[in-house]
Design an enzyme around this catalytic site. Sequence first.
Site, PDB file in Angstrom:
ATOM      1  N   PRO C 137      -3.612   1.033   0.632  1.00  0.00           N
ATOM      2  CA  PRO C 137      -2.145   1.013   0.561  1.00  0.00           C
ATOM      3  C   PRO C 137      -1.653  -0.308  -0.023  1.00  0.00           C
ATOM      4  O   PRO C 137      -2.280  -1.347   0.183  1.00  0.00           O
ATOM      5  CB  PRO C 137      -1.721   1.166   2.023  1.00  0.00           C
ATOM      6  CG  PRO C 137      -2.872   0.691   2.823  1.00  0.00           C
ATOM      7  CD  PRO C 137      -4.105   0.990   2.030  1.00  0.00           C
ATOM      8  N   HIS C 138      -0.564  -0.200  -0.801  1.00  0.00           N
ATOM      9  CA  HIS C 138       0.016  -1.422  -1.387  1.00  0.00           C
ATOM     10  C   HIS C 138       1.441  -1.112  -1.795  1.00  0.00           C
ATOM     11  O   HIS C 138       1.772   0.035  -2.084  1.00  0.00           O
ATOM     12  CB  HIS C 138      -0.803  -1.853  -2.595  1.00  0.00           C
ATOM     13  CG  HIS C 138      -0.940  -0.770  -3.629  1.00  0.00           C
ATOM     14  ND1 HIS C 138      -2.043   0.045  -3.683  1.00  0.00           N
ATOM     15  CD2 HIS C 138      -0.109  -0.337  -4.609  1.00  0.00           C
ATOM     16  CE1 HIS C 138      -1.891   0.918  -4.662  1.00  0.00           C
ATOM     17  NE2 HIS C 138      -0.720   0.714  -5.238  1.00  0.00           N
ATOM     18  N   PRO C 139       2.301  -2.138  -1.824  1.00  0.00           N
ATOM     19  CA  PRO C 139       3.665  -1.900  -2.316  1.00  0.00           C
ATOM     20  C   PRO C 139       3.631  -1.746  -3.835  1.00  0.00           C
ATOM     21  O   PRO C 139       2.806  -2.367  -4.502  1.00  0.00           O
ATOM     22  CB  PRO C 139       4.426  -3.158  -1.907  1.00  0.00           C
ATOM     23  CG  PRO C 139       3.404  -4.177  -1.621  1.00  0.00           C
ATOM     24  CD  PRO C 139       2.106  -3.502  -1.353  1.00  0.00           C
TER      25      PRO C 139
END
Lengths: 572, 276, 229
Positions: C137-139
């Site tokens: 997950p990452h922005p």
Amino acid sequence: MKLWRYPANWHLFRYDDRLLLICMAVVVGICAGLAAIALNRALVSVLGLLHHYRHLWWAFIMPAAGAALSSLFLEKIVNEGAGHGVPEVIYSVSRYGGLIRLRSSFSRLISSCLTIGSGGSAGPEAPVVMSGSAIGSNIARLFNLNDRQRVTLVGCGTAGAIGAIFNAPIAGMVFTMEVILGEWSAVNIIPIAIAAVTGTKVSRLLQGNNIAFSHREFQIALGDIAACVGLAICCAAVSIILTRSLRGMSRRVAVLRLPLWLKAAMGGAIVGLIGIGLPDVLGEGYHTIQHAITGDFRAGLLVATTVLAMKIVATAFTLGWGGSGGIFAPSLFIGSFVGLAYQRALTHLWPTVGWVEEGCFALLGMAGIISGILQAPLTGIFLIVEITGGYDVIVPLTIVAAVSSTACQYVEPASFYLKDLVDKGQLLRPGTDARVLADIRMGELLETDCIPVSPGMRLGEFIPILERSHRNLFPVEDGKNGRFLGIVHLDDVRPYLFKTPLYDAVVLGQLMQTQVETVGPDDDLIDVLDKMDALKKFSLPVVANQRFVGMISKATLLDRYRRELMVQTRTT
Amino acid sequence: MTPKLFHIFRNTPLGRETLLQSLYFCRSIGCLPEIYIPESTRFLMYFENDVTQVDLDGSYLTAPSTSRGHAEALVLESGLKATYLTPKNYTAHGLPDIPTHYDYMCCPRSISDLSSKIGLGHIGPRVRRIVQAARFPVLITSPVFKAWNSITIFFGGSQNALNALRLGLRIARQSGKPLNMFTQIEKGDAETYRKAVADADLLSDWERYGAEWQFFEKGSLEENLYAVAHDALLVLGAYGHGLIKDIMFGSKMERIQSTLPNNLLIAGPKYTAVKG
Amino acid sequence: MKLSIQQVADALDLPVETVERWVRQGRIPFQRQQDEIHFRLGVLERWAVQHKLPFHLTSERPDPKEICQPGSIHEALQRGGFYYDIEGSDTESVLQSAVRRLRDLELSTQNRTLLLARLLEREAMASTGVGKGVAIPHPRIPLEKAVPCPTICTFFLKHAAPYQAIDDKPVFILFLLLSPSTSAHLHCLSRLAFCVRDDAFVSFLRSRPAPETLLARVAAFEEQLDAPN
């Protein structure tokens, strides 16, 4: 380090070299002026010495001996080629920052003194220009000045020499800018003007302020001005004949397999023979010009035309066969006779019209020939204005100079001095495309960030290299001896890039292009560009001694080219 | 890029010896000979702040029809690849401009005086001028080809001697031949000279490649020069003082070269040692 | 300030040969001392403006993005820290408890909320579960000033949770990737993906290794990547 040899480091000159150049210009102007005066004095005394023998039957030997001696002197003693030297000065200014050999500062003075003094038909101006510029160049070398400053001093030498020999500072300045440097920039103009004035001053101190060809004031009517256009056309035609005959003669003589001194002697003997019938054509001929201007040349139209034609022949034989000297004085001579003959022809055709005296047309003719031969109209105008000491003829003068130089340009696109350089592609005027390309070295453009690969490399091994590389070209080198074999382009690999099964099956040797055009690291950029254009490539590999050195590309070239142009042209 | 040596070929037996010497030098340090077969007896070399006209003596133009063949045969025998220079630019008719971007240049002791006149004791004025103006070191050959098996640097402590030392180290590294150093002590003692080398950050390199450093305190230079091996390449720096001073006092380069018949590699005052 | 020829060449972004030639031709103002050539900064800047040449001293423009090189990911993993036994039964709840557990990073409550929102926004576009039970997950857009250097926080889930991963397998480990810039982000992502592609590594991850052994394993991978060819 000897401080006196590095004046650019003195505190006074450290931040701005304009003051330095002005000081140097004075020195160069004095030296060039002295050189001009020396030649002038030497010529006067040699002519005076030989004057007593002129009427003897064997006098035709004298120009032969003089030309042979001058050729021997140039060939054997100072070991320089013949020729008047102005193209050499322009060449060194455009390619080597004005580096000129020390020996050139005196060699042409002596050789042209021998040629002209003995009666050869040539001018002392080009030798003086060569001397003056060599003096400027060597003074710059002594003081370790850089290329730009050296070029300015070469210009100073030229301006000082022309200023001194004609007693015409503005003509010296304009000639330097228009013919030698080919550039009008504020940094140059001031030192060159100062040198021209200094040279002129030296000559005035030593010889007095003499106007070379003084005359009465002319009353010019509107009809005369209209007639000028015709004169200009005649001047242009004669200029072209003179240029062609000089060049044609040199070409024909170059083929002859004879010792150089013998050729010069033969040319000189022919000039001497002509001189028996028409002594006016011998030497630089300033006396005869003076007569033409003051209206003391009494002989008729036919004689005038013959003198004119014979002067052209004599000049071609003197210079073409290996004598030493310039074409400035012969051009003035020929110009004055073109004017004279033109005026007489006009009077014959329309005897009722009150034409201005023939002296005026002689002046105009001189300007016409000078601007036609050199294709330098400003030099023609200012030279004539100054050596005749008046602005009264400026209107027709401008017309003749402009029309004549334009007409010549149609037929001969390059002037007499520049023709050789233009033919060889060596005329590199500041701020032009050729100059910028000649200045940038290949080494400065090399892009060395290509990753070399070997022909035995599997496609699978190549993929990580592709990932790391910023470029889409990969030179292929022999693994053992490092020899350049070809190029792998990304486009060659692209079809197989995503076919994993081929990763172990295909080696780069199968994908590479072997018929690759390459260039060498010492090639001229202009040739490299031509090659790129011919092949429609944007980049080429540079290969030296069968090894890959780097890539050269148009993108980098454009970037550097633009910066070079900015640095070269906006120097204030 | 492979360094290049510039050689002017003289189509005579003396010229053959000179070319053999050049080729041996090239093979030893791995550089590429560029050979110029002169077409006229004069050419110009444009250096940074000087232009030199080289007037070759007439023997350079001996039998122009065979010269290329002779040169190629010698090159082929040496197993090297050579390039041949064709001048591109001419200052005047018959006066070509020779490029000056080479890494070395080979000259016999004199190129403008007749070769018959030269014994040992004279370096011609043109060769001297090239040494003064060039950025590359000049290889001055002995009259007869002789292979050199060691290198001897003359170190006199000046800035130019340091350049010569750098050059000597480079030649030693590239040729793998033993390196010696010769110093005639003029002021101070051996330690002064060692310190000069250490100050220039060259001591570690010297210790790595150098074999023996001979110091001579007694005796004249000429006497001591007997200690130099007969088959050594001499590397020395030439200091750029004026002609008058040379005539009055005689330069050290002059004294060395007139005593020793060995091959000399001279680094002039403009020589900039290439790092690495 | 005095500059050497190399510094000037760097500042002009030109090869040294060009600057040497300009010195010889007298196109650039310089001073000679003994045999050394040097330049004065002020004079040179004025000259550059006159000729409209770009002139930037390298030390003059400390690029904030350049301070931290996007180097190895084992350093990024070390920076991020390791968290075990994360609760949660679907994407949202897993991420919620993961963000709540972040302790080493100096994140304010507000930033934490923002980070969670961004992560969920990214998951809504497409799941970051890359298969084999791993999710990264990452922005989507790098968080402003959240981290000075790329940081990867490792979360081992208590129970594998459904995550809409591409192979529909439940996820057992999260690598939360935070970077200061997009380029650093892509760099880390590609390196992480390289590790995760290896099946042996994934089964090693399933054994919930201690931080030291995990870091050593990743470092070994990276050595392999950095080796020439």
